[in-house]
Design a protein around this motif. Sequence first.
Motif, PDB file in Angstrom:
ATOM      1  N   ALA A 173      85.417 -22.062  -6.959  1.00 57.13           N
ATOM      2  CA  ALA A 173      86.399 -21.257  -7.672  1.00 57.13           C
ATOM      3  C   ALA A 173      86.426 -21.746  -9.110  1.00 57.13           C
ATOM      4  CB  ALA A 173      87.785 -21.397  -7.039  1.00 57.13           C
ATOM      5  N   SER A 174      86.174 -20.850 -10.057  1.00 56.76           N
ATOM      6  CA  SER A 174      86.162 -21.258 -11.461  1.00 56.76           C
ATOM      7  C   SER A 174      86.444 -20.068 -12.364  1.00 56.76           C
ATOM      8  CB  SER A 174      84.814 -21.872 -11.850  1.00 56.76           C
ATOM      9  OG  SER A 174      84.819 -22.261 -13.210  1.00 56.76           O
ATOM     10  N   ASN A 198      83.194 -31.376 -19.809  1.00 57.20           N
ATOM     11  CA  ASN A 198      83.237 -31.470 -21.268  1.00 57.20           C
ATOM     12  C   ASN A 198      84.563 -30.958 -21.825  1.00 57.20           C
ATOM     13  OD1 ASN A 198      80.541 -32.500 -21.521  1.00 57.20           O
ATOM     14  ND2 ASN A 198      79.819 -30.442 -21.007  1.00 57.20           N
ATOM     15  N   ARG A 199      85.624 -31.093 -21.010  1.00 59.97           N
ATOM     16  CA  ARG A 199      86.993 -30.762 -21.384  1.00 59.97           C
ATOM     17  C   ARG A 199      87.220 -29.273 -21.530  1.00 59.97           C
ATOM     18  NH1 ARG A 199      89.764 -34.284 -19.500  1.00 59.97           N
ATOM     19  NH2 ARG A 199      91.516 -33.733 -20.849  1.00 59.97           N
ATOM     20  N   GLY A 200      86.390 -28.446 -20.913  1.00 57.71           N
ATOM     21  CA  GLY A 200      86.657 -27.016 -20.858  1.00 57.71           C
ATOM     22  C   GLY A 200      87.785 -26.719 -19.887  1.00 57.71           C
ATOM     23  N   ASP A 201      88.244 -25.454 -19.865  1.00 56.91           N
ATOM     24  CA  ASP A 201      89.394 -25.075 -19.045  1.00 56.91           C
ATOM     25  C   ASP A 201      89.019 -24.474 -17.698  1.00 56.91           C
ATOM     26  OD1 ASP A 201      90.907 -25.933 -21.159  1.00 56.91           O
ATOM     27  OD2 ASP A 201      91.338 -23.927 -21.938  1.00 56.91           O
ATOM     28  N   GLY A 202      87.738 -24.481 -17.353  1.00 55.95           N
ATOM     29  CA  GLY A 202      87.293 -23.970 -16.064  1.00 55.95           C
ATOM     30  C   GLY A 202      86.692 -25.070 -15.214  1.00 55.95           C
ATOM     31  N   ASN A 203      86.846 -24.973 -13.906  1.00 56.00           N
ATOM     32  CA  ASN A 203      86.273 -25.949 -12.981  1.00 56.00           C
ATOM     33  C   ASN A 203      84.752 -25.865 -13.005  1.00 56.00           C
ATOM     34  OD1 ASN A 203      85.701 -27.647 -10.722  1.00 56.00           O
ATOM     35  ND2 ASN A 203      85.778 -25.862  -9.380  1.00 56.00           N
ATOM     36  N   ASP A 204      84.097 -26.971 -13.348  1.00 57.70           N
ATOM     37  CA  ASP A 204      82.636 -26.993 -13.376  1.00 57.70           C
ATOM     38  C   ASP A 204      82.062 -28.200 -12.638  1.00 57.70           C
ATOM     39  OD1 ASP A 204      83.191 -29.091 -15.080  1.00 57.70           O
ATOM     40  OD2 ASP A 204      82.359 -28.135 -16.881  1.00 57.70           O
ATOM     41  N   GLN A 205      82.887 -28.833 -11.764  1.00 64.04           N
ATOM     42  CA  GLN A 205      82.406 -30.052 -11.123  1.00 64.04           C
ATOM     43  C   GLN A 205      82.883 -30.264  -9.694  1.00 64.04           C
ATOM     44  OE1 GLN A 205      84.119 -33.645 -12.944  1.00 64.04           O
ATOM     45  NE2 GLN A 205      85.665 -32.364 -13.956  1.00 64.04           N
ATOM     46  N   THR A 206      83.701 -29.370  -9.159  1.00 61.13           N
ATOM     47  CA  THR A 206      84.285 -29.612  -7.842  1.00 61.13           C
ATOM     48  C   THR A 206      84.144 -28.390  -6.948  1.00 61.13           C
ATOM     49  OG1 THR A 206      85.933 -31.041  -8.892  1.00 61.13           O
ATOM     50  CG2 THR A 206      86.336 -30.402  -6.610  1.00 61.13           C
ATOM     51  N   LEU A 207      83.778 -28.632  -5.698  1.00 62.58           N
ATOM     52  CA  LEU A 207      83.718 -27.600  -4.670  1.00 62.58           C
ATOM     53  C   LEU A 207      84.774 -27.873  -3.603  1.00 62.58           C
ATOM     54  CD1 LEU A 207      79.836 -27.438  -4.153  1.00 62.58           C
ATOM     55  CD2 LEU A 207      81.242 -25.907  -5.564  1.00 62.58           C
TER      56      LEU A 207
END
Length: 271
Positions: free
Chosen positions: A161-162, A195-204
């Motif tokens: 989910a992102s 990189n401190r963005g506002d979307g999930n890019d590392q967790t499932l």
Amino acid sequence: FPVTIRVAAGISPDRPFWFNGSAPAAGQRVLFDFGPADGTNGTATLGVDTNGNQWNNWHAVNGGSTVVAGEHKAGLVDSTGAATGLVLRITGDFGVNGRTNGGLTNIPSQALGYLGVTNATEDYFSATSDAVPDGGDDNVPGGLMISGLNPGLTYDLRFLASCSFAATRQTRYDVYGASSNTVTLRSSGAGIGVNRGDGNDQTLATVTSVKPNTYGDIFVDVSALSQPSSTNVVAYLNAMEIRVVSPYESWARSRGMTPGVNNALVRYRDW
């Protein structure tokens, strides 16, 4: 409120069991790319990806449209491209959007495993169900069903989910068949990315050892956990992976053991 839970509680199944002889065997994976394929908001994940896997894509739809309950996708393949006989059915409406509305386009190396493929992450299905009985916003409830699974095996499911959004948004996945489990995943929030963005890019989100019902079905309800502001009640489903658990691994897990390698059990791989 979780859509298919309510339906299953009030209506008994009325169809005979059909054994799917093409169902994926132990160790096989089935990958799903959810979202539009209009070239602007999303693109289908076609052919073999950078990990050597093949995907299943939803029908070609435009961003901003709605996928409604009753629609289905047949002809599903496993990650090798082999036919599985599985069918994906929509049980609760989903919104459809992606790249131009916060979809994930920059993936840290290896962070999302097999689901970390840009064409799959950049678009999504969305839902506004808040899992509150008889309350909140349930206009786009979000639910799906996978049929044709082997009821004698168990399955692990992983979800992404992102969506880039500064306020916190969390998605809840209720997964059930003969057994059930619930898992949540934070899709959005200020600075949650690598990189401190506002979307999930590392967790499932992962649900393990789910057993289908006696008809070979697994249901997934997708709902949003309520946040202080009503504008944050949105759930997402960008991509999904189903892995078939071997009988040996399932047996070991049920006894709190860590599965090892036992080639003597290979003959049971088609249970």
